[in-house]
Design a protein around this motif. Structure first.
Motif, PDB file in Angstrom:
ATOM      1  N   SER A   9       0.825  -1.208   0.000  1.00  0.00           N
ATOM      2  CA  SER A   9       0.000   0.000   0.000  1.00  0.00           C
ATOM      3  C   SER A   9       0.858   1.257   0.000  1.00  0.00           C
ATOM      4  O   SER A   9       0.542   2.241  -0.675  1.00  0.00           O
ATOM      5  N   ILE A  10       1.966   1.238   0.746  1.00  0.00           N
ATOM      6  CA  ILE A  10       2.871   2.388   0.784  1.00  0.00           C
ATOM      7  C   ILE A  10       3.499   2.622  -0.587  1.00  0.00           C
ATOM      8  O   ILE A  10       3.613   3.770  -1.060  1.00  0.00           O
ATOM      9  N   LEU A  70       9.949   8.085  -5.498  1.00  0.00           N
ATOM     10  CA  LEU A  70      10.750   6.984  -6.041  1.00  0.00           C
ATOM     11  C   LEU A  70      12.239   7.208  -5.761  1.00  0.00           C
ATOM     12  O   LEU A  70      12.963   6.252  -5.447  1.00  0.00           O
ATOM     13  N   GLU A  71      12.704   8.442  -5.877  1.00  0.00           N
ATOM     14  CA  GLU A  71      14.102   8.739  -5.556  1.00  0.00           C
ATOM     15  C   GLU A  71      14.436   8.298  -4.137  1.00  0.00           C
ATOM     16  O   GLU A  71      15.444   7.623  -3.897  1.00  0.00           O
ATOM     17  N   ASN A  72      13.593   8.664  -3.183  1.00  0.00           N
ATOM     18  CA  ASN A  72      13.842   8.310  -1.784  1.00  0.00           C
ATOM     19  C   ASN A  72      13.739   6.804  -1.555  1.00  0.00           C
ATOM     20  O   ASN A  72      14.521   6.234  -0.782  1.00  0.00           O
ATOM     21  N   TYR A  73      12.799   6.160  -2.228  1.00  0.00           N
ATOM     22  CA  TYR A  73      12.600   4.720  -2.035  1.00  0.00           C
ATOM     23  C   TYR A  73      13.802   3.927  -2.548  1.00  0.00           C
ATOM     24  O   TYR A  73      14.264   2.987  -1.893  1.00  0.00           O
ATOM     25  N   LEU A  74      14.319   4.300  -3.721  1.00  0.00           N
ATOM     26  CA  LEU A  74      15.418   3.536  -4.321  1.00  0.00           C
ATOM     27  C   LEU A  74      16.745   3.769  -3.601  1.00  0.00           C
ATOM     28  O   LEU A  74      17.675   2.967  -3.754  1.00  0.00           O
ATOM     29  N   GLN A  75      16.855   4.845  -2.848  1.00  0.00           N
ATOM     30  CA  GLN A  75      18.108   5.103  -2.125  1.00  0.00           C
ATOM     31  C   GLN A  75      18.401   4.034  -1.073  1.00  0.00           C
ATOM     32  O   GLN A  75      19.549   3.865  -0.668  1.00  0.00           O
ATOM     33  N   THR A  76      17.371   3.318  -0.628  1.00  0.00           N
ATOM     34  CA  THR A  76      17.565   2.248   0.362  1.00  0.00           C
ATOM     35  C   THR A  76      17.426   0.857  -0.264  1.00  0.00           C
ATOM     36  O   THR A  76      17.300  -0.128   0.458  1.00  0.00           O
ATOM     37  N   TRP A  77      17.453   0.763  -1.585  1.00  0.00           N
ATOM     38  CA  TRP A  77      17.304  -0.517  -2.282  1.00  0.00           C
ATOM     39  C   TRP A  77      18.519  -1.394  -2.000  1.00  0.00           C
ATOM     40  O   TRP A  77      19.664  -0.947  -2.102  1.00  0.00           O
ATOM     41  N   GLN A  78      18.271  -2.675  -1.648  1.00  0.00           N
ATOM     42  CA  GLN A  78      19.353  -3.545  -1.181  1.00  0.00           C
ATOM     43  C   GLN A  78      20.041  -4.323  -2.302  1.00  0.00           C
ATOM     44  O   GLN A  78      21.215  -4.663  -2.185  1.00  0.00           O
ATOM     45  N   SER A  79      19.325  -4.642  -3.369  1.00  0.00           N
ATOM     46  CA  SER A  79      19.927  -5.441  -4.448  1.00  0.00           C
ATOM     47  C   SER A  79      20.396  -4.520  -5.582  1.00  0.00           C
ATOM     48  O   SER A  79      20.508  -3.314  -5.405  1.00  0.00           O
ATOM     49  N   PHE A  82      17.299  12.866 -11.068  1.00  0.00           N
ATOM     50  CA  PHE A  82      16.967  11.517 -10.616  1.00  0.00           C
ATOM     51  C   PHE A  82      18.238  10.674 -10.498  1.00  0.00           C
ATOM     52  O   PHE A  82      18.433   9.957  -9.504  1.00  0.00           O
ATOM     53  N   LEU A  83      19.108  10.734 -11.500  1.00  0.00           N
ATOM     54  CA  LEU A  83      20.355   9.981 -11.460  1.00  0.00           C
ATOM     55  C   LEU A  83      21.246  10.439 -10.316  1.00  0.00           C
ATOM     56  O   LEU A  83      21.867   9.618  -9.627  1.00  0.00           O
ATOM     57  N   ASN A  84      21.328  11.733 -10.098  1.00  0.00           N
ATOM     58  CA  ASN A  84      22.143  12.244  -8.995  1.00  0.00           C
ATOM     59  C   ASN A  84      21.630  11.766  -7.644  1.00  0.00           C
ATOM     60  O   ASN A  84      22.400  11.541  -6.711  1.00  0.00           O
ATOM     61  N   ALA A  85      20.294  11.613  -7.536  1.00  0.00           N
ATOM     62  CA  ALA A  85      19.702  11.215  -6.264  1.00  0.00           C
ATOM     63  C   ALA A  85      19.789   9.716  -6.024  1.00  0.00           C
ATOM     64  O   ALA A  85      19.830   9.279  -4.871  1.00  0.00           O
ATOM     65  N   VAL A  86      19.826   8.900  -7.092  1.00  0.00           N
ATOM     66  CA  VAL A  86      19.645   7.450  -6.941  1.00  0.00           C
ATOM     67  C   VAL A  86      20.919   6.644  -7.145  1.00  0.00           C
ATOM     68  O   VAL A  86      21.235   5.760  -6.342  1.00  0.00           O
ATOM     69  N   VAL A  87      21.664   6.889  -8.211  1.00  0.00           N
ATOM     70  CA  VAL A  87      22.690   5.927  -8.628  1.00  0.00           C
ATOM     71  C   VAL A  87      23.994   6.090  -7.856  1.00  0.00           C
ATOM     72  O   VAL A  87      24.324   7.172  -7.358  1.00  0.00           O
ATOM     73  N   TYR A 129       5.088   8.699   4.046  1.00  0.00           N
ATOM     74  CA  TYR A 129       5.633   7.988   2.892  1.00  0.00           C
ATOM     75  C   TYR A 129       7.133   8.197   2.742  1.00  0.00           C
ATOM     76  O   TYR A 129       7.766   7.564   1.894  1.00  0.00           O
ATOM     77  N   LEU A 130       7.714   9.120   3.514  1.00  0.00           N
ATOM     78  CA  LEU A 130       9.158   9.352   3.478  1.00  0.00           C
ATOM     79  C   LEU A 130       9.754   9.078   4.853  1.00  0.00           C
ATOM     80  O   LEU A 130       9.112   9.355   5.870  1.00  0.00           O
TER      81      LEU A 130
END
Length: 740
Positions: free
Chosen positions: A339-340, A397-406, A417-422, A739-740
């Motif tokens: 849901s989140i 999405l930027e904030n969510y992917l920053q904690t992505w484990q895989s 977006f690239l500066n925030a995520v990759v 959500y953040l």
């Protein structure tokens, strides 16, 4: 009888070819009407008789005039949306209009290719007798009477047939220029040299990915040659490169495992929208976790056997194992997590409970992204994920992917977006892949430093070669220096081959100016109210204005009505109340976010402009396309075979050829590479005319816009603090909602 192709024959006495042609047209219109009437009745069973008569009258009388489904939507879409109320959104109605257009399209085929579907066998001998007995008023080879309920009177039918005949003639001329046979697109392929290291990596069950010495091609074009790709587990990679170099193709080769990825590594490629059915959006996301779904299904079966008293000891043990595994993967928290994710991507609580079949294509793509995020694969492949999202969803999405484990490999044109995520950048150029540590800004700096060092090394080698060559040339014929000359020649031969530094060509775009001066007011809306149905009022008290100096960006959540505002400004929609004012010499160029649907994909770019703007030389068409990077062989390829960014450039070339003095651009950056976005910003700033654009690309907004409009809650207002204030407001809202 499934179908019948009518071939010309020698008519019987009294029946002329004109009679037969008129009969075919009459019968064809009757058959087509029956087809789209069925669609109308099935999709809108509660439609009242007046609206039904109006819509069928428009389609009967003007069917020959429509060029595509969008024109059908413009003619009757507003009425259909009013009929559908909450049951169908704008995209659903567009799709229905496209289906009805397809039933009308048969009438536009050249006569040599026309096939008419008949509901009964045709007796030509009987036809001849009936036609001969009705010489004064030949209605058709079947001599059928018109239904008394039809809305098409004789004058409308005559007008429609006259237009149809003219269109047939124009289309026959175009068809004569085309080669026969269906369009066959090239396919991508990959090849890879084998390596003993791969087997050892699989045995160790490492989640790192290393693919060495592989090639990727698209048809006869080589995209990658002898390339290497290394993806370390847990790192997030941004794949960048110019349009058309093969970024999307590389993702597809990885997803299909045409390039060898260890079999124990799970891959998810967010490419296709979720299929629509009765499954709710929330349940669709939950079902993407196949492990959890399998355990829950098995638990249900075992519990049923326990309740019936048929369970054995082994099954009780298995049930305990399932409970332990469900607790380990925190299965009870899965609905809240799903849901989140959905809420972050813009799905309200009500939308989360809607069946997937009720969502448009754009929302189903968001749903596909939500499923991938929830499933958490070992390798997540994302291709331009921000194209389908508004600013608030991108921020989440930027904030969510920053904690992505895989591991993530994402193709994106969004610099912020690239500066925030990759964590790393993979640069595709010159048929190879180069990897850089850090975000996009670090890549730009490192790449510049690397190019400077390579240039210095090249200059030093060149100077050394020239120094040796000067000595050789000076003493070539000096006998006393012969040994030294021979030594220098050997040194020169042993030097490595000197290659100049490869620099990517600079991208330039130009929007030609229209130098006619216009006095205000240029374009404005005064106290405008608009709705499709009185129960759903979209806007009220709308006051907007723009002139030839304007650089306006409009932002807001998807579904807030941004595209509707643009259509009100262009005059495509008429306000319910209020006034739209536009200068009589205002000439608007419009770039739709669905621009690809407006391109003929079966012709090349040159022919596309020829059909749109006839009467000019091929050199003029090529010059126009060249201004947007469609040069040489690209201009003669079928538009369908071009990349997404190249299709956008073709659309720009088509839009600007008429030299408008005001541009309205709806999501123009979708599919464009970063260099082209920078060039677009420069071109818009140089353009001596007005600009209003809808965009989610922060870079373009900051480079171009002097005024920010926010579309929300049935209003459009100016935000004086600009994009920074808007972004901060969204962040605070997400924090407040958790959500953040």
């Amino acid at each position: 009888m499934d179908g019948l192709t009518l071939f010309p024959r020698i008519p019987d006495a009294g029946v002329t070819h004109a009679h037969l042609a008129a009969a075919v047209r009459s019968r064809r219109l009757t058959i087509m009407a029956a087809t789209y009437v069925e669609i109308l009745r099935s999709e809108f069973p509660d439609i009242d008789s007046e609206l039904y008569d109006y819509i069928t009258g428009v389609l009967d009388g003007c069917g020959a005039e429509f060029e595509d489904g969008e024109e059908v939507f413009e003619a009757v879409g507003g009425v259909l949306q009013e009929v559908s109320a909450d049951s169908k959104n704008e995209d659903d109605v567009r799709h229905i209009c496209l289906r009805m257009f397809n039933t009308l399209r048969l009438s536009r085929c050249p006569s040599s290719q026309r096939q008419v579907l008949l509901d009964a066998p045709v007796q030509l001998s009987q036809m001849s007798v009936e036609a001969a007995s009705a010489n004064d008023d030949v209605q058709g080879i079947w001599m059928m009477k018109r239904s008394q309920n039809t809305m098409v009177d004789a004058k409308k039918l005559e007008k429609a047939e006259a237009k149809l005949k003219a269109k047939h003639e124009r289309r026959n001329e175009k068809d004569a220029q085309k080669t026969s046979g269906p369009l066959v697109l090239e396919e991508a392929s990959a090849s890879q040299a084998s390596s003993k290291k791969e087997g050892r990596a699989d045995h160790n069950r490492s989640y790192d990915i290393r693919i060495e010495n592989f090639d990727v091609s698209f048809g006869e074009r080589c995209l990658l040659q002898g390339a290497e790709l290394s993806l370390a587990s847990g790192r997030r990679y941004g794949l960048i490169g110019r349009n058309g170099l093969g970024k999307t193709t590389l993702l597809k080769m990885l997803a299909s495992r045409s390039l060898r990825v260890p079999p124990h590594i799970s891959i998810l490629h967010v490419e296709q929208e979720v299929a629509g059915d009765d499954t709710t959006a929330l349940q669709s996301v939950l079902e993407s976790d196949t492990l959890r779904e399998g355990l829950l299904r098995e638990e249900g079966l075992l519990n049923a056997r326990v309740a019936n008293g048929t369970a054995e000891g082994v099954e009780s043990v298995r049930l305990s194992e399932i409970y332990s595994k469900l607790e380990e993967i925190e299965a009870d928290k899965a609905p809240a997590r799903a849901s989140i994710i959905l809420a972050g991507l813009g799905f309200s609580p009500k939308m989360q409970q809607q069946p997937t079949k009720e969502f448009s294509g754009g929302w189903r793509m968001r749903l596909a992204l939500a499923r991938a995020l929830f499933a958490r694969p070992d390798l997540l492949l994302l291709d331009e994920p921000t194209n389908m999202l508004d600013v608030s969803a991108i921020l989440w999405l930027e904030n969510y992917l920053q904690t992505w484990q895989s591991t993530i490999l994402v193709v994106s044109h969004d610099r912020n977006f690239l500066n925030a995520v990759v964590t790393d950048i993979v640069h595709l150029h010159s048929h190879r892949l180069d990897t850089y540590r850090g975000d996009y800004e670090n890549f730009v700096k490192t790449k510049e430093d690397r190019l400077k060092n390579q240039q210095r090394e090249y200059d030093a080698q060149l100077q050394y070669r020239q120094h040796i060559q000067v000595f050789i040339d000076r003493f070539r014929y000096n006998a006393n220096r012969a040994a030294q000359v021979q030594s220098k020649l050997k040194v020169l031969e042993k030097l490595p081959e000197l290659k100049p530094i490869e620099k990517e060509a600079e991208v330039t775009l130009r929007f030609p100016d229209n130098f006619e001066k216009l006095s205000p007011p240029i374009l404005q809306l005064d106290e405008v109210e608009f709705y499709y149905t009185p129960e759903q009022r979209l806007f009220s008290g709308l006051n907007l204005s723009a002139d030839l100096e304007s650089r306006v960006c409009m932002v807001g959540q998807n579904g807030a009505g941004k595209s509707t505002v643009l259509k009100l400004l262009m005059g495509e929609l008429t306000p319910v109340s209020g006034v739209r004012q536009a200068h009589r010499n205002l000439k608007i160029g419009y770039f739709s976010q669905h621009h690809v649907d407006q391109l003929d994909l079966n012709v090349c770019s040159v022919e596309l402009l020829l059909n749109k703007f006839p009467g000019r030389t091929e050199e003029e068409y090529r010059h126009q396309l060249g201004g947007y990077g469609i040069t040489g062989e690209l201009a003669t390829r079928p538009v369908a075979s071009l990349s997404g960014g190249q299709k956008s450039r073709v659309a720009f070339a088509q839009m600007t050829m008429a030299r408008p003095n005001f541009y309205i651009l709806d999501e123009p950056t979708n599919h464009l590479d970063m260099e082209t976005i920078e060039a677009l910003a420069i071109a818009l700033n140089k353009f001596k005319g007005g600009v209003i654009l809808v965009s989610h690309d922060e870079r373009l907004i900051r480079l171009v816009c002097k005024e920010l409009w926010v579309c929300e809650g049935g209003r459009v207002w100016r935000m004086d603090g600009g994009f920074d204030q808007y972004r901060d407001a969204l962040r605070e809202q997400f924090k407040k909602e958790g959500y953040l």
